[in-house]
Design a protein around this motif. Sequence first.
Motif, PDB file in Angstrom:
ATOM      1  N   LYS A  43       0.805  -1.197  -0.114  1.00 46.82           N
ATOM      2  CA  LYS A  43       0.236  -0.134  -0.388  1.00 46.82           C
ATOM      3  C   LYS A  43       1.192   1.329   0.086  1.00 46.82           C
ATOM      4  O   LYS A  43       1.614   1.174   0.699  1.00 46.82           O
ATOM      5  CB  LYS A  43      -1.195   0.397   0.544  1.00 46.82           C
ATOM      6  CG  LYS A  43      -2.009   0.852   1.389  1.00 46.82           C
ATOM      7  CD  LYS A  43      -2.664   1.336   2.613  1.00 46.82           C
ATOM      8  CE  LYS A  43      -3.348   2.416   3.324  1.00 46.82           C
ATOM      9  NZ  LYS A  43      -3.845   2.479   4.121  1.00 46.82           N
ATOM     10  N   GLY A  44       0.945   2.023  -0.655  1.00 47.82           N
ATOM     11  CA  GLY A  44       2.063   2.854  -1.036  1.00 47.82           C
ATOM     12  C   GLY A  44       0.981   4.655  -2.645  1.00 47.82           C
ATOM     13  O   GLY A  44       0.418   4.189  -2.170  1.00 47.82           O
ATOM     14  N   PHE A  45       2.239   5.259  -2.521  1.00 49.82           N
ATOM     15  CA  PHE A  45       2.554   5.972  -3.466  1.00 49.82           C
ATOM     16  C   PHE A  45       2.891   5.949  -4.758  1.00 49.82           C
ATOM     17  O   PHE A  45       4.689   4.785  -4.006  1.00 49.82           O
ATOM     18  CB  PHE A  45       2.925   7.126  -3.585  1.00 49.82           C
ATOM     19  CG  PHE A  45       1.182   8.055  -2.594  1.00 49.82           C
ATOM     20  CD1 PHE A  45       0.338   9.056  -3.286  1.00 49.82           C
ATOM     21  CD2 PHE A  45       1.392   7.864  -1.676  1.00 49.82           C
ATOM     22  CE1 PHE A  45      -0.516   9.052  -2.460  1.00 49.82           C
ATOM     23  CE2 PHE A  45       0.589   8.329  -0.457  1.00 49.82           C
ATOM     24  CZ  PHE A  45      -0.890   9.490  -0.902  1.00 49.82           C
ATOM     25  N   ILE A  46       2.553   5.374  -5.764  1.00 48.95           N
ATOM     26  CA  ILE A  46       3.574   5.206  -7.426  1.00 48.95           C
ATOM     27  C   ILE A  46       4.950   6.324  -7.522  1.00 48.95           C
ATOM     28  O   ILE A  46       4.463   7.230  -7.568  1.00 48.95           O
ATOM     29  CB  ILE A  46       2.829   5.196  -8.735  1.00 48.95           C
ATOM     30  CG1 ILE A  46       1.818   3.639  -8.090  1.00 48.95           C
ATOM     31  CG2 ILE A  46       3.558   3.989  -9.620  1.00 48.95           C
ATOM     32  CD1 ILE A  46       1.071   3.946  -8.854  1.00 48.95           C
ATOM     33  N   GLU A  47       5.764   5.644  -7.782  1.00 50.21           N
ATOM     34  CA  GLU A  47       7.686   6.363  -7.763  1.00 50.21           C
ATOM     35  C   GLU A  47       8.170   6.098  -8.809  1.00 50.21           C
ATOM     36  O   GLU A  47       8.183   4.878  -8.742  1.00 50.21           O
ATOM     37  CB  GLU A  47       7.791   6.543  -6.433  1.00 50.21           C
ATOM     38  CG  GLU A  47       9.190   7.571  -6.563  1.00 50.21           C
ATOM     39  CD  GLU A  47      10.492   7.298  -6.177  1.00 50.21           C
ATOM     40  OE1 GLU A  47      10.512   8.724  -4.696  1.00 50.21           O
ATOM     41  OE2 GLU A  47      10.402   6.284  -5.123  1.00 50.21           O
TER      42      GLU A  47
END
Length: 294
Positions: free
Chosen positions: A61-65
């Motif tokens: 779970k998180g943000f795409i980088e």
Amino acid sequence: MFDTSKYTGKVLPGDLICPVFDLDTEDTKVLYEFLSGHGSILDTYTAPNGQSYNVLVASLKGFIEFKELLAPEEDMEDGFEQDPENKNEKTHNASKKNSDRIVKKYTVNVVGHDPSLQSCVSTEQVNNDFSNNLPKENDIVLCKITKITQQRANAEILAVENRPCVADSGLGTNGSVLSSVTGGSGAVTFSISQVSSDVGETFKAVIRSQDVRATDRDSVVMTDCFCPGDIVRCKVLSLGDGTNYYLTTAQNDLGVVFAKSLGGAGELLYAVDWKTMVAPTSGVEETRKVAKPF
């Protein structure tokens, strides 16, 4: 320049991130290749028409980088003059390569904070990074002793060294406040997560008697090595039995780093040698498995 706006956003485990290959909308000669990084895995997606595609899927779970991988420089022979014929051949090959499609590679990671926000690390970011910072084998952790028996010492893991705090926030404040603890093996300062009495779970761990020190393991007396309330620097030996992590202090730099005297009205203890700590005011000496100052 690669436009990440169509792929950025918050993802959950199992969400599709992007295909493995994609063309530049402005220049069709530029082909983007995406490689799996931290928090992303390679998977196969079957479209409604029955055709299969290689895609990247989030595993955290998180943000795409996105991080661009720079191509290595052309081979050069430093200090030697190149053969003119060989040089011309290389120039011809380079121009031929430039006439073909250009491939740009990016690594796709899933991080705990939004990469578009250039702010400093906040408490919210630390809590969002919780799932990515679980204790792993060979990690150095700080733990608090909660119970002592003849064969083992029960503990709660407070923090992983050089990582955000790991205490589960739950419904309380565990992990949301950082405090500094100094003492034990000398002038050593650690930042650990606050352990409060409200609702919120911590990682349970066990230090077995055979894992306290590297020598004379059969003669270890647990009550002479630890006491409830001690803060101990340990290494994660294994993930344990599903209920408790197995920890070890069988190194010189591992052991008690913070302790209070049981016979000296809770006075802070300071290390004298590897197995003795003393309260300066009362002069009370107590035995511990002390960590070597670093």
